[in-house]
Scaffold this motif. Sequence first.
Motif, PDB file in Angstrom:
ATOM      1  N   LYS A  92      36.434  41.873  43.452  1.00  0.00           N
ATOM      2  CA  LYS A  92      36.718  40.327  43.994  1.00  0.00           C
ATOM      3  C   LYS A  92      37.574  40.638  44.946  1.00  0.00           C
ATOM      4  N   LYS A  97      43.318  33.401  49.223  1.00  0.00           N
ATOM      5  CA  LYS A  97      42.793  32.237  49.782  1.00  0.00           C
ATOM      6  C   LYS A  97      41.236  32.655  49.471  1.00  0.00           C
ATOM      7  N   ILE A  99      39.969  33.445  46.544  1.00  0.00           N
ATOM      8  CA  ILE A  99      39.787  33.313  44.987  1.00  0.00           C
ATOM      9  C   ILE A  99      38.362  32.776  44.708  1.00  0.00           C
ATOM     10  N   GLY A 100      37.845  31.984  45.408  1.00  0.00           N
ATOM     11  CA  GLY A 100      36.626  30.972  44.992  1.00  0.00           C
ATOM     12  C   GLY A 100      35.564  32.172  45.198  1.00  0.00           C
ATOM     13  N   TRP A 101      35.559  33.113  45.926  1.00  0.00           N
ATOM     14  CA  TRP A 101      34.375  34.003  45.855  1.00  0.00           C
ATOM     15  C   TRP A 101      34.377  34.990  44.555  1.00  0.00           C
ATOM     16  N   GLU A 102      33.095  35.136  43.917  1.00  0.00           N
ATOM     17  CA  GLU A 102      32.961  36.325  42.650  1.00  0.00           C
ATOM     18  C   GLU A 102      33.167  37.691  43.357  1.00  0.00           C
ATOM     19  N   HIS A 107      31.379  37.144  49.566  1.00  0.00           N
ATOM     20  CA  HIS A 107      32.181  36.681  50.698  1.00  0.00           C
ATOM     21  C   HIS A 107      31.687  36.957  52.167  1.00  0.00           C
TER      22      HIS A 107
END
Length: 232
Positions: A92, A97, A99-102, A107
């Motif tokens: 991860k 900023k 944090i929404g990407w697994e 990303h």
Amino acid sequence: MNEENTEQRYVDVATCNLKETSIFPISDFKIQIRSDDADIMCFHVVSIQDGYDVCLYIHSGKLINVLNYGNRSHHDRFDDVVAKAKRWLKSKPTHPKLIGWESNREHLEDVWEMEHADEYFIIGNLYVNPLLAGNIGTNHTGVDATVWFTFKQRGMPPSIFINLNKNKLDPCRIAVSFKDYPKIIAPQGAKLPPALWWQVLKWIKLNKEALLKYWNGEIGTMGFFEAMKKIT
């Protein structure tokens, strides 16, 4: 490639290991997406200390080429960098900023697409990035339609696209999944003529392994062409 011109030719769009302290610490490495890399979904690992600059597939972490060997031998295969890249892609992002990407892979895919995908073609509810896809004609496949094959694309299973209309200004594309049991997935309710459908099924069966390798970024376009078989 002339190593002296590397920094002039390539423009860093995004450095993607911000706040990184473990696998590729930002103090020692730059993980970059670059504007000139429009043909292949890739990223660059640049070592600040050793001076090397290598390009790898985003999907697999596999080495594509070496732009600058820095302090390393020109015979170096950079196996250690590839191994670290594969681990990093699955991790991860560390920046709060992001944090929404697994994963870092997810990303990088988003950053690359935002920079390079100026237009998509739409098949039902699927948005297909043409920069990730290639097409091949009847003379090479034996299928009586143009077949599009692609690297992994978001929001769809492993798929190919059948173009029923040879008019490039007015294409008629149908998406067919190929991983397990091939089926038409878009547009909703679309069908292929029975004879063409059997050709598609036969071609998929003959080329499933190569299609999956291409989808996962394990081979490039030339590798796919070399591996692909024509139906008879």
